[in-house]
Design an enzyme around this catalytic site. Sequence first.
Site, PDB file in Angstrom:
ATOM      1  N   THR A  57       0.830  -1.216   0.000  1.00 27.49           N
ATOM      2  CA  THR A  57       0.000   0.000   0.000  1.00 27.49           C
ATOM      3  C   THR A  57       0.857   1.256   0.000  1.00 27.49           C
ATOM      4  OG1 THR A  57      -1.402   1.319   1.483  1.00 27.49           O
ATOM      5  CG2 THR A  57      -0.177  -0.431   2.509  1.00 27.49           C
ATOM      6  N   ASP A  58       0.271   2.366  -0.459  1.00 28.97           N
ATOM      7  CA  ASP A  58       1.006   3.646  -0.417  1.00 28.97           C
ATOM      8  C   ASP A  58       1.296   4.076   1.020  1.00 28.97           C
ATOM      9  OD1 ASP A  58      -1.625   4.326   0.268  1.00 28.97           O
ATOM     10  OD2 ASP A  58      -1.763   6.037  -1.102  1.00 28.97           O
ATOM     11  N   GLU A  59       0.532   3.518   1.986  1.00 23.31           N
ATOM     12  CA  GLU A  59       0.723   3.941   3.377  1.00 23.31           C
ATOM     13  C   GLU A  59       2.086   3.542   3.931  1.00 23.31           C
ATOM     14  OE1 GLU A  59      -2.276   3.908   6.227  1.00 23.31           O
ATOM     15  OE2 GLU A  59      -3.925   3.842   4.809  1.00 23.31           O
TER      16      GLU A  59
ATOM     17  N   TYR B 281      -1.287  -0.320  11.237  1.00 20.40           N
ATOM     18  CA  TYR B 281      -1.635  -1.023   9.980  1.00 20.40           C
ATOM     19  C   TYR B 281      -0.501  -0.878   8.972  1.00 20.40           C
ATOM     20  CZ  TYR B 281      -3.446  -1.281   5.182  1.00 20.40           C
ATOM     21  OH  TYR B 281      -3.589  -1.547   3.842  1.00 20.40           O
TER      22      TYR B 281
ATOM     23  N   LYS C  78       2.057  -3.644   7.207  1.00 20.99           N
ATOM     24  CA  LYS C  78       2.115  -3.803   5.739  1.00 20.99           C
ATOM     25  C   LYS C  78       3.540  -3.568   5.243  1.00 20.99           C
ATOM     26  CE  LYS C  78      -0.643  -4.572   3.134  1.00 20.99           C
ATOM     27  NZ  LYS C  78      -1.113  -5.876   2.614  1.00 20.99           N
TER      28      LYS C  78
HETATM   29  P1  NAD Z   1     -10.533  -6.230   3.041  1.00 25.99           P
HETATM   30  O1  NAD Z   1     -10.431  -5.997   4.514  1.00 25.99           O
HETATM   31  O2  NAD Z   1     -11.782  -5.849   2.335  1.00 25.99           O
HETATM   32  O3  NAD Z   1     -10.296  -7.782   2.732  1.00 25.99           O
HETATM   33  C1  NAD Z   1      -9.354  -8.564   3.409  1.00 25.99           C
HETATM   34  C2  NAD Z   1      -9.714 -10.022   3.202  1.00 25.99           C
HETATM   35  O4  NAD Z   1      -8.701 -10.823   3.847  1.00 25.99           O
HETATM   36  C3  NAD Z   1     -11.062 -10.415   3.840  1.00 25.99           C
HETATM   37  O5  NAD Z   1     -11.820 -11.172   2.928  1.00 25.99           O
HETATM   38  C4  NAD Z   1     -10.654 -11.258   5.040  1.00 25.99           C
HETATM   39  O6  NAD Z   1     -11.616 -12.264   5.361  1.00 25.99           O
HETATM   40  C5  NAD Z   1      -9.334 -11.860   4.572  1.00 25.99           C
HETATM   41  N1  NAD Z   1      -8.449 -12.226   5.682  1.00 25.99           N
HETATM   42  C6  NAD Z   1      -8.121 -11.484   6.765  1.00 25.99           C
HETATM   43  N2  NAD Z   1      -7.286 -12.161   7.568  1.00 25.99           N
HETATM   44  C7  NAD Z   1      -7.070 -13.371   6.965  1.00 25.99           C
HETATM   45  C8  NAD Z   1      -6.289 -14.497   7.296  1.00 25.99           C
HETATM   46  N3  NAD Z   1      -5.547 -14.544   8.411  1.00 25.99           N
HETATM   47  N4  NAD Z   1      -6.283 -15.551   6.443  1.00 25.99           N
HETATM   48  C9  NAD Z   1      -7.024 -15.531   5.310  1.00 25.99           C
HETATM   49  N5  NAD Z   1      -7.798 -14.489   4.960  1.00 25.99           N
HETATM   50  C10 NAD Z   1      -7.819 -13.414   5.781  1.00 25.99           C
HETATM   51  O7  NAD Z   1      -9.270  -5.525   2.421  1.00 25.99           O
HETATM   52  P2  NAD Z   1      -9.099  -4.788   1.005  1.00 25.99           P
HETATM   53  O8  NAD Z   1      -9.446  -3.373   1.142  1.00 25.99           O
HETATM   54  O9  NAD Z   1      -9.719  -5.622  -0.055  1.00 25.99           O
HETATM   55  O10 NAD Z   1      -7.514  -4.864   0.856  1.00 25.99           O
HETATM   56  C11 NAD Z   1      -6.903  -6.014   0.246  1.00 25.99           C
HETATM   57  C12 NAD Z   1      -5.395  -5.828   0.268  1.00 25.99           C
HETATM   58  O11 NAD Z   1      -5.046  -4.627  -0.439  1.00 25.99           O
HETATM   59  C13 NAD Z   1      -4.806  -5.678   1.663  1.00 25.99           C
HETATM   60  O12 NAD Z   1      -3.589  -6.368   1.691  1.00 25.99           O
HETATM   61  C14 NAD Z   1      -4.603  -4.183   1.808  1.00 25.99           C
HETATM   62  O13 NAD Z   1      -3.538  -3.908   2.694  1.00 25.99           O
HETATM   63  C15 NAD Z   1      -4.260  -3.798   0.380  1.00 25.99           C
HETATM   64  N6  NAD Z   1      -4.562  -2.414   0.008  1.00 25.99           N
HETATM   65  C16 NAD Z   1      -5.823  -1.924   0.189  1.00 25.99           C
HETATM   66  C17 NAD Z   1      -6.103  -0.607  -0.212  1.00 25.99           C
HETATM   67  C18 NAD Z   1      -7.500  -0.049  -0.074  1.00 25.99           C
HETATM   68  O14 NAD Z   1      -7.688   1.135  -0.369  1.00 25.99           O
HETATM   69  N7  NAD Z   1      -8.493  -0.822   0.308  1.00 25.99           N
HETATM   70  C19 NAD Z   1      -5.100   0.196  -0.775  1.00 25.99           C
HETATM   71  C20 NAD Z   1      -3.817  -0.353  -0.941  1.00 25.99           C
HETATM   72  C21 NAD Z   1      -3.571  -1.662  -0.553  1.00 25.99           C
END
Ligand code: NAD
Length: 308
Positions: free
Chosen positions: A123-125, A147, A151
């Site tokens: 992530t950008d964070e 968080y 990451k």
């Molecule tokens: P989300 O919280 O919607 O989904 C996370 C998923 O991971 C869920 O389905 C959850 O059940 C599953 N999960 C959690 N712990 C688990 C474990 N121990 N084993 C198996 N599954 C598990 O998150 P998101 O927003 O879809 O983000 C997905 C990824 O993208 C993350 O890695 C996040 O850091 C990254 N990301 C998100 C954003 C954003 O804006 N949402 C931006 C940059 C990066």
Amino acid sequence: MRILITGGAGFIGSSFVHYVLEEHEVDEIVTLDALTYAGSKDNLDGALDHPRHQFVKGDIRDQELVTDLIKDVDAVVNFAAESHVDRSIEGAKPFVETNVRGTQTLLDAANDAGVDRFLQISTDEVYGQILDGKFSEDDALNPRNPYAATKASADLLARSFQTTHGLPVLITRTSNNFGPRQHPEKLIPKFIQNAAAGKLLPVYGDGSNVREWIYVEDNCRALDLVLRKGEIGEVYNIGSHAEKTNLEVTEAILDTVGVSNDLIEFVEDRAGHDQRYALKTEKIEALGWEPQYSFEEGLERTVDYYLD
Ligand code: NAD
């Protein structure tokens, strides 16, 4: 290609599963998801009984399960994470457990199995905040909330497996995503639902914090490109350059839903709230990617989805 997609029942992971099944006619997908509060099988509606898709409920920290699943795949895409900054401020433990220990478990298994590609979704964070200019992939990591710190740990751990073990790792660092199937604890879906229900929209601080918003489908196209065409060992920023203050996003939501700005309520700021994130994106653009949706187009689609 047979791909293990972890966290595929979450927001971005489920969009990616749908995207790959639609775009790549021979690829097979195994989705591994623990179905925490953030994941739902409903997000995989239409994909669950697809002949090229298998869903496995399980935890990325389960070494035996992960080893078993990875031995039959060519690539791993690791979305699984605890993803909500506010929750990480309340308690960091599940973040360390899933984001760090879970990623380590996957990396070990992928290394033992000898997969062709391991895409770590970062992530950008991880860069921390930037007041002027934009971060490039070579900039130092300076995460400022629990968080982001977990990451960043996962990001560095994945890169270390490439340099020390030769695991074919790729990293993407994407800005804030929005779109269908996002959990309503996150800003845009929460504000759309509050606006539609005539409830107040709680904006942190003075609403001046800036984020770069990318429509989830644009992100999925970029991730897919990196998975297939990215250079092993490289990091790719993915961003839209659509920078908005939180207040601008809030006003745009109220406008799109068609209700008054009177619903805006300023509340105490988030602890350690980063002021601004922004990314340089030349590397992903050199792979032939650019966003297809403006912020406004993406928001209209997102509002339609939630109001439905
Ligand atoms: P989300 O919280 O919607 O989904 C996370 C998923 O991971 C869920 O389905 C959850 O059940 C599953 N999960 C959690 N712990 C688990 C474990 N121990 N084993 C198996 N599954 C598990 O998150 P998101 O927003 O879809 O983000 C997905 C990824 O993208 C993350 O890695 C996040 O850091 C990254 N990301 C998100 C954003 C954003 O804006 N949402 C931006 C940059 C990066």
